[in-house]
Design a protein around this motif. Sequence first.
Motif, short mmCIF file in Angstrom:
data_model
loop_
_atom_site.label_atom_id
_atom_site.label_comp_id
_atom_site.label_asym_id
_atom_site.label_seq_id
_atom_site.Cartn_x
_atom_site.Cartn_y
_atom_site.Cartn_z
N CYS A 1 38.60 29.56 52.54
CA CYS A 1 39.06 30.85 52.28
C CYS A 1 37.81 32.24 52.02
CB CYS A 1 39.64 31.07 50.85
SG CYS A 1 41.49 30.45 51.03
N ASP B 1 40.42 44.83 55.91
CA ASP B 1 40.19 43.39 55.62
C ASP B 1 39.36 42.88 56.61
OD1 ASP B 1 41.34 42.98 52.93
OD2 ASP B 1 43.24 42.61 53.39
N SER C 1 38.27 41.51 46.52
CA SER C 1 38.53 41.17 45.73
C SER C 1 40.15 40.04 46.26
CB SER C 1 39.67 42.23 44.26
OG SER C 1 38.21 43.19 44.14
N ARG C 2 39.99 39.85 47.32
CA ARG C 2 41.20 39.62 47.69
C ARG C 2 40.84 37.93 48.45
NH1 ARG C 2 42.60 43.66 49.65
NH2 ARG C 2 44.15 43.89 48.30
N ASN C 3 41.29 36.37 48.47
CA ASN C 3 40.98 36.15 49.82
C ASN C 3 41.65 36.29 50.78
OD1 ASN C 3 39.50 34.03 47.80
ND2 ASN C 3 42.19 32.93 47.00
N ARG D 1 47.82 40.01 54.77
CA ARG D 1 48.18 39.31 53.48
C ARG D 1 49.43 38.90 52.87
NH1 ARG D 1 45.06 45.69 50.79
NH2 ARG D 1 43.49 45.68 52.08
N SER E 1 46.28 33.52 51.63
CA SER E 1 45.68 35.35 51.60
C SER E 1 46.29 35.76 50.67
CB SER E 1 46.05 35.73 53.04
OG SER E 1 45.29 34.86 54.24
N ASP E 2 45.45 36.89 50.12
CA ASP E 2 45.87 37.85 48.96
C ASP E 2 46.44 39.08 49.43
OD1 ASP E 2 45.39 35.37 46.84
OD2 ASP E 2 43.58 36.50 46.94
N GLY E 3 47.18 39.79 48.71
CA GLY E 3 47.01 40.90 48.76
C GLY E 3 49.29 41.43 49.11
#
Length: 220
Positions: A9, A88, A14-16, A70, A75-77
């Motif tokens: 990851c 991204d 601010s996200r993975n 995302r 995966s975040d978002g």
Amino acid sequence: MGSRFEKICFGGKSRNIDCAIEWPLGEILGLALVLHPHPLYGGSRDNKIVTTVASECSDRGLVSVRPNFRGVGKSDGAFDNAIGETEDMLYLLSQIHLIYPELSKLPIMLAGFSFGSAVAAQVYSSLLHNNKYSLYKSLILIGSAVHRFEFKKVSLPDNSLIIHGEDDEVVPFDELLEWIRPKSLPIVMIPSCTHFFHGRLLILRRIVASYLSINVSSSC
């Protein structure tokens, strides 16, 4: 050639960004970013077309990276209509080069299926004008939906590989043809083939293999 598989990851704004990486066991010639279909319709990095292309890339000496967009996997978002996904992927490449500096001087190959083709084309266009990155002047678009998510005008290399099924029920062949005609680029059309290339994966892989045999061995 064979490959070594890894899951990781990466941090992205601010996200993975959840990725699978296939490392060639032989000489590493470059990096391939292979992008999956629409995340709101079940698309993920484990899509059979994405894994087929990534596997062929690693067999050709490319480190193949398959990220989840995302909201998919770890995966975040949330889905952002290719805009956030493109951001991204650009950030992901910078993270890959930071963590694996041995890859930073090697050229990048971009490939995508369906929605992933739109993100791949946008990423290619962004990198084309960025002297920080070395690119293979080539792009693989499969079941292309670039025109449906084109938030900025894209640049397609003259040797783009555009593969489409004659009986594509998601992006009809005539729709793709209408978009590509002004660009004067050829299309590899597979007869009696649907959007998801059912029963045509071996043909797809052979086409990709032939393309990579010419372009990966070429200087960027």
